[in-house]
Design a protein around this motif. Sequence first.
Motif, PDB file in Angstrom:
ATOM      1  N   ASP A  32       0.672  -1.166   0.073  1.00  0.00           N
ATOM      2  CA  ASP A  32       0.147   0.101   0.052  1.00  0.00           C
ATOM      3  C   ASP A  32       0.907   1.354   0.030  1.00  0.00           C
ATOM      4  O   ASP A  32       2.093   0.935   0.420  1.00  0.00           O
ATOM      5  CB  ASP A  32      -0.938   0.015   1.204  1.00  0.00           C
ATOM      6  N   ASP A  34      -0.363   4.939   0.793  1.00  0.00           N
ATOM      7  CA  ASP A  34      -0.417   5.967   1.798  1.00  0.00           C
ATOM      8  C   ASP A  34      -0.621   5.620   3.158  1.00  0.00           C
ATOM      9  O   ASP A  34      -1.144   4.657   3.618  1.00  0.00           O
ATOM     10  CB  ASP A  34      -1.654   6.865   1.465  1.00  0.00           C
ATOM     11  N   ASN A  35       0.166   6.144   4.170  1.00  0.00           N
ATOM     12  CA  ASN A  35       0.404   5.710   5.688  1.00  0.00           C
ATOM     13  C   ASN A  35       1.221   4.336   5.693  1.00  0.00           C
ATOM     14  O   ASN A  35       1.277   3.989   6.710  1.00  0.00           O
ATOM     15  CB  ASN A  35      -0.975   5.697   6.145  1.00  0.00           C
ATOM     16  N   THR A  36       1.457   3.939   4.718  1.00  0.00           N
ATOM     17  CA  THR A  36       2.326   2.295   4.575  1.00  0.00           C
ATOM     18  C   THR A  36       3.801   2.854   4.473  1.00  0.00           C
ATOM     19  O   THR A  36       4.742   2.813   5.100  1.00  0.00           O
ATOM     20  CB  THR A  36       1.553   1.250   3.854  1.00  0.00           C
ATOM     21  N   ASP A 116      -1.561  -0.480   6.102  1.00  0.00           N
ATOM     22  CA  ASP A 116      -1.920  -0.090   7.298  1.00  0.00           C
ATOM     23  C   ASP A 116      -3.460  -0.234   7.667  1.00  0.00           C
ATOM     24  O   ASP A 116      -4.006   0.139   8.854  1.00  0.00           O
ATOM     25  CB  ASP A 116      -1.723   1.525   7.568  1.00  0.00           C
ATOM     26  N   GLN A 117      -4.517  -0.469   6.626  1.00  0.00           N
ATOM     27  CA  GLN A 117      -5.802  -0.727   6.986  1.00  0.00           C
ATOM     28  C   GLN A 117      -6.211  -2.198   6.740  1.00  0.00           C
ATOM     29  O   GLN A 117      -5.916  -2.876   5.863  1.00  0.00           O
ATOM     30  CB  GLN A 117      -6.342   0.292   5.895  1.00  0.00           C
ATOM     31  N   ASP A 121      -6.409  -3.294   2.987  1.00  0.00           N
ATOM     32  CA  ASP A 121      -5.207  -4.056   2.839  1.00  0.00           C
ATOM     33  C   ASP A 121      -5.269  -5.405   3.116  1.00  0.00           C
ATOM     34  O   ASP A 121      -5.175  -6.561   2.476  1.00  0.00           O
ATOM     35  CB  ASP A 121      -4.072  -3.443   3.411  1.00  0.00           C
TER      36      ASP A 121
HETATM   37 MG   LIG Z   1      -3.056   3.081   3.501  1.00  0.00          MG
END
Ligand SMILES: [Mg+2]
Length: 167
Positions: A32, A34-36, A116-117, A121
């Motif tokens: 992933d 974003d944010n990963t 991260d989700q 994910d």
């Molecule tokens: Mg993410």
Amino acid sequence: MSLLKPDLILGHVTDITPELLQRHRLRGLIVDLDNTLIPYGSFAEALEVQTWTGELLERGIKMYMVSNALPERVAFWTQRLNFPGVGLASKPLPRAFKKAVKRMGLQSRQVAMVGDQLFTDVLGGNLIGAFTIMVRPLSDNALPHTKFTRRMEQLVLRRFSSSFTGD
Ligand SMILES: [Mg+2]
């Protein structure tokens, strides 16, 4: 419920070492964005992550980015990180994940989905039979919808928590 269970929970993508992948017989990573890999929405240089992806690629680990972000943003990062990917992926629908596995020339069970989700994910990765690794989100975008999602994730993870202790 088990479709929402990550196989592994780690703090940061760089905790994924070639040795860890070897131990689980994994030869490819679907990541992933974003944010990963990168803080949500950021275009700023991320040397630690660039070094990490560089090392894994050098070791022959296949990598493919699957993101729900806009294709322009995904293209920016896949070019910078030197591996392919796809945007507007409609995670957790399996289509983009299946395509990623095929493009890497691997089987689902040889691939880990890293994100991260839980509901995009981890669920998507589990739906195609991949190994799933959940990482702590790099930044918390304060959108109300994200806050709700995080609360739901915590509820689900708490149900699994007994099976993660001592891991
Ligand atoms: Mg993410």
